[in-house]
Design a protein around this motif. Structure first.
Motif, PDB file in Angstrom:
ATOM      1  N   LYS A   1       0.832  -1.209   0.000  1.00 22.51           N
ATOM      2  CA  LYS A   1       0.000   0.000   0.000  1.00 22.51           C
ATOM      3  C   LYS A   1       0.861   1.252   0.000  1.00 22.51           C
ATOM      4  O   LYS A   1       1.736   1.399   0.832  1.00 22.51           O
ATOM      5  CB  LYS A   1      -0.905   0.018   1.236  1.00 22.51           C
TER       6      LYS A   1
ATOM      7  N   GLN B   1      -3.774  -2.848  -6.146  1.00 25.03           N
ATOM      8  CA  GLN B   1      -3.698  -1.520  -5.525  1.00 25.03           C
ATOM      9  C   GLN B   1      -3.749  -0.417  -6.584  1.00 25.03           C
ATOM     10  O   GLN B   1      -3.558   0.747  -6.277  1.00 25.03           O
ATOM     11  CB  GLN B   1      -2.372  -1.344  -4.761  1.00 25.03           C
TER      12      GLN B   1
ATOM     13  N   ASN C   1       0.088   4.840   5.204  1.00 23.97           N
ATOM     14  CA  ASN C   1       1.283   4.147   4.707  1.00 23.97           C
ATOM     15  C   ASN C   1       2.409   4.147   5.718  1.00 23.97           C
ATOM     16  O   ASN C   1       3.496   3.669   5.427  1.00 23.97           O
ATOM     17  CB  ASN C   1       1.779   4.804   3.423  1.00 23.97           C
TER      18      ASN C   1
END
Ligand SMILES: Nc1nc2c(ncn2[C@@H]2O[C@H](COP(=O)(O)OP(=O)(O)O)[C@@H](O)[C@H]2O)c(=O)[nH]1
Ligand SMILES: [Mg+2]
Lengths: 195, 164
Positions: A94, A127, B38
């Motif tokens: 991610k 993704q 993230n």
């Protein structure tokens, strides 16, 4: 998904080391950690099993210096290589800005390399990333071992498009910084385009 | 590339910082920080000296990602609040606007009830700030105004220098 902070004048970039189990991803990070001077690196964190196999990820933050007045930080991650950790691998991808694929040069690991690259392509696509356009480097690791495949053959099998690739011996550091530097360059040039 | 890159300008940064300060005071917390999903640290306030916030940020994001994965398997959208209780310190983690993670570390000077209450209030404020940021950057994009990248002039040499 880099993060540019104009207020503190920082830029953070996420790089992921991918590849089959035991190909040398963690070893790459260990070497980088060892060779980076203390004030430029944070703690290296390894979420590993008792037998030192990566369980979730390794994490190494590097604050290498400034570019054009911006503190440039690289966050290096490795993924667990074993097939059954696929869910964890997806999570780590991610927000990735660039990928190193570490291939194991040993002949008997070719199939594992091919499977892992396919897995990378699929997980990236999930993704919304494309392996053909994301900053990407291939590293042919373990070149010191006796039963390795010729690089030309590995290129044909794993890198038909001829993207940047490096030979390496991660245990002694050969090729480790060349790989990292090339990827860093690609990522920063990507930012240069401005989005 | 997927998603939009997070770009933070002076103005929003100050608003966020002020809200984190307020939360830190009102919740009697030790440390408050904000991380993107993230794992990158956005801002922190409080007694951060002895704490490795960079690593904490990365592990927090890993934690949220892992519980998010668990939620999906159970058919939940996400678990929006996590709480870890220690002997001295406790950590309260919550997701804000599905995009950023708010972390509050507190000890016996505060309580879970107080932290929850204050986090709820701050969440609303922070969500508003991030929404404004989003709208702004979309407007800029629509106008074809890409923020002048500080890296527009970057050279090979600049990058080589980084690695000394
Ligand atoms: N001979 C040799 N061994 C290596 C090399 N790189 C890694 N290894 C060894 O391969 C094993 C697995 O490495 P590791 O980094 O843990 O693999 P990972 O699963 O990809 O993280 C370790 O015993 C390393 O010492 C290399 O270039 N040459
Ligand atoms: Mg490993």
């Amino acid at each position: 998904m880099s993060f540019i902070n104009y207020s503190s004048r920082e830029i953070n970039v996420k790089l992921v080391y991918y590849g089959p189990g035991l190909c040398g991803k963690t070893t790459n990070l260990h070497y980088i950690y060892k060779k980076t001077n203390p004030d430029a690196k944070g703690k290296m964190i390894s979420l590993a099993t008792e037998t030192e196999r990566t369980l979730f990820f390794d994490f190494l933050p590097l604050a290498l210096g400034e570019i054009r007045g911006f503190k440039t930080r690289f966050h290096l991650y490795t993924v667990p290589g074993q097939v059954f950790y696929d869910a964890s691998r997806k999570l780590i991808l991610k927000g990735v800005d660039g990928v190193v694929f570490v291939a194991d040069s040993q002949l008997e690991r070719m199939e594992a390399n091919v499977e892992s690259i396919e897995n990378l392509r699929i997980n990236l696509a999930e993704q919304g990333y494309n392996l053909d356009t994301i900053p990407y480097v291939i590293q042919y690791n373990k070149r010191d071992l006796p039963s390795v495949a010729p690089v030309a053959e590995m290129e044909k099998l794993l890198n038909p498009k001829g993207l940047p690739s490096f030979e390496a011996v991660a245990t002694t550091g050969i090729g480790v910084f060349d790989t990292l530097k090339n990827l860093a360059k690609q990522v920063l040039f990507e930012l240069k385009k401005g989005r | 590339m997927a998603g939009t890159d997070l770009v933070m300008y002076e103005e929003e940064f100050h608003l966020i910082d002020a809200e984190l300060q307020r939360l830190h005071n009102q919740a009697n917390a030790k440390v408050v920080f904000l991380v993107d999903k993230n794992g990158q640290l956005i801002a922190s306030v409080g007694e951060t000296k002895g704490i490795d916030t960079t690593s904490l940020a990365s592990l927090t994001a890993g934690n949220i990602a892992a519980t998010g994965g668990m939620a999906k398997l159970l058919g939940e959208k996400e678990f929006s609040i996590l709480f870890h209780e220690g002997e001295k310190d406790n950590i309260h983690i919550s997701i804000i606007g599905q995009r950023v993670i708010l972390v509050v570390i507190f000890d016996q000077r505060s309580s879970l009830g107080l932290v929850r209450l204050r986090v709820k209030k701050s969440s609303e404020v922070l969500t508003g700030i991030f929404e404004t940021m989003q709208v702004k950057s979309e407007q800029d994009k629509a106008k074809g105004k890409t923020s002048a990248s500080p890296f527009a002039e970057i050279t090979d040499e600049d990058i080589d220098n980084l690695f000394g």
